[in-house]
Design a protein around this motif. Structure first.
Motif, PDB file in Angstrom:
ATOM      1  N   ARG A  97       0.788  -1.006  -0.060  1.00 28.95           N
ATOM      2  CA  ARG A  97      -0.090  -0.232  -0.074  1.00 28.95           C
ATOM      3  C   ARG A  97       0.932   1.312   0.057  1.00 28.95           C
ATOM      4  O   ARG A  97       1.924   1.259   0.723  1.00 28.95           O
ATOM      5  N   ALA A 213      -6.279   8.951  -5.549  1.00 27.55           N
ATOM      6  CA  ALA A 213      -6.703   8.072  -4.199  1.00 27.55           C
ATOM      7  C   ALA A 213      -5.708   8.045  -3.176  1.00 27.55           C
ATOM      8  O   ALA A 213      -5.686   8.111  -2.026  1.00 27.55           O
ATOM      9  N   SER A 219     -10.496   6.054  -1.517  1.00 27.64           N
ATOM     10  CA  SER A 219     -10.451   4.893  -2.556  1.00 27.64           C
ATOM     11  C   SER A 219     -10.728   5.426  -3.892  1.00 27.64           C
ATOM     12  O   SER A 219     -11.168   6.822  -3.938  1.00 27.64           O
ATOM     13  N   SER A 220     -10.271   5.004  -4.815  1.00 31.10           N
ATOM     14  CA  SER A 220     -10.449   5.402  -6.304  1.00 31.10           C
ATOM     15  C   SER A 220     -12.078   5.534  -6.373  1.00 31.10           C
ATOM     16  O   SER A 220     -12.285   6.430  -7.406  1.00 31.10           O
ATOM     17  N   HIS A 222     -14.030   6.405  -4.447  1.00 33.40           N
ATOM     18  CA  HIS A 222     -14.515   7.699  -3.675  1.00 33.40           C
ATOM     19  C   HIS A 222     -14.135   8.853  -4.627  1.00 33.40           C
ATOM     20  O   HIS A 222     -14.898   9.725  -4.750  1.00 33.40           O
TER      21      HIS A 222
END
Length: 262
Positions: A97, A213, A219-220, A222
């Motif tokens: 991540r 993001a 998040s992508s 969102h």
């Protein structure tokens, strides 16, 4: 990997917005035009300063998207100068991540290794195809030593980058997803406008779906919903990699954006 171009966003009519300054480069200096614009904005450069910066083009090379320029914890012996494209500072967890800590736009420098030889506490990688100048430490220190105006401009640019990092922390900690995204777009409009990379309120945004993001802590999905909301409100339009800010004043009011830190 998907590109940062939600299909739901259709192009709208643009209003007049921020325009970049005229930044003429000396003969042969087209490749470092953005660097000249940026540094001249922090400390007025002489013709000798400009000619010295043009000389850095010999170190420039094309670099592909997602190329690691400096690994976290490595000690680099050169300065990196972004001449074209988007690069970024980032950290990764063992899981893979990533959190993007800063965007490095045309004209931005990374010189911690060249100046101090300290290990980096983050990685530097390209976010789009780039043109990067990798300037050896000896040549970079000689440039700063011979040209104090360039050294002063670089120091002030570093202070602006530190202020930007603090603003990004505040952005993630205190603003909603909608406000975070609006603030980032206002910042990009201002930064790119200062180097002449904005025309009629529009600029290139050569990012993948995940880049914003991992910048905004969202998040992508969102991010895409937020962009669609900004589009429905008539604040932006996005087609491919080309973003238009349609209502910069309203967007800045939404984000409570003040450009003084830049």
């Amino acid at each position: 990997m998907e590109t940062f171009a939600p299909t739901a966003l259709k192009e709208l009519v643009v209003t007049d917005s921020a325009r970049g300054p005229e930044c003429p480069a000396p003969e042969g200096g087209g490749l470092v035009r953005t660097l000249l614009c940026k540094l001249d904005g922090f400390a007025p450069l002489t013709e000798q300063d400009r000619a010295a910066l043009v000389g850095l083009t010999g170190y420039a090379r094309p670099i592909e998207r997602h190329t690691v320029l400096a690994e976290q914890e490595c000690v680099v012996d050169h300065a990196l100068i972004v001449l074209a494209g988007f690069a970024g500072r980032s950290k990764r967890r063992a899981s893979g991540r990533r959190q993007i800590l800063a965007y490095l736009l045309p004209g931005d420098l990374c010189d911690r290794g060249a100046l101090h030889g300290y290990p980096l506490d983050h990685a530097i990688e390209t976010l789009s195809p780039c043109r990067i100048a990798k300037v050896p430490r000896a040549a970079y220190l000689d440039l700063l030593g011979r040209h104090p105006r360039i050294a002063l401009a670089v120091q002030r640019a570093r202070l602006a980058e530190e202020a930007t990092a603090r603003e990004w922390v505040a952005n993630i900690g205190m603003r909603s997803g909608l406000e975070r995204t609006a603030h980032l777009l206002c910042e990009l409009l201002e930064r790119l406008g200062s180097i002449g990379a904005v025309s009629d309120g529009q600029f290139d945004l050569p990012l993948t779906q995940m880049d914003p993001a991992e910048t905004l802590g969202l998040s992508s999905v969102h991010v895409n919903r937020v962009l669609q909301a900004l589009r429905r409100d008539g604040l932006i339009s996005l087609r491919g990699h080309r973003l238009r800010i349609l209502a910069p004043r309203r967007l800045s009011q939404l984000a409570e954006f003040e450009a003084g830190y830049l």
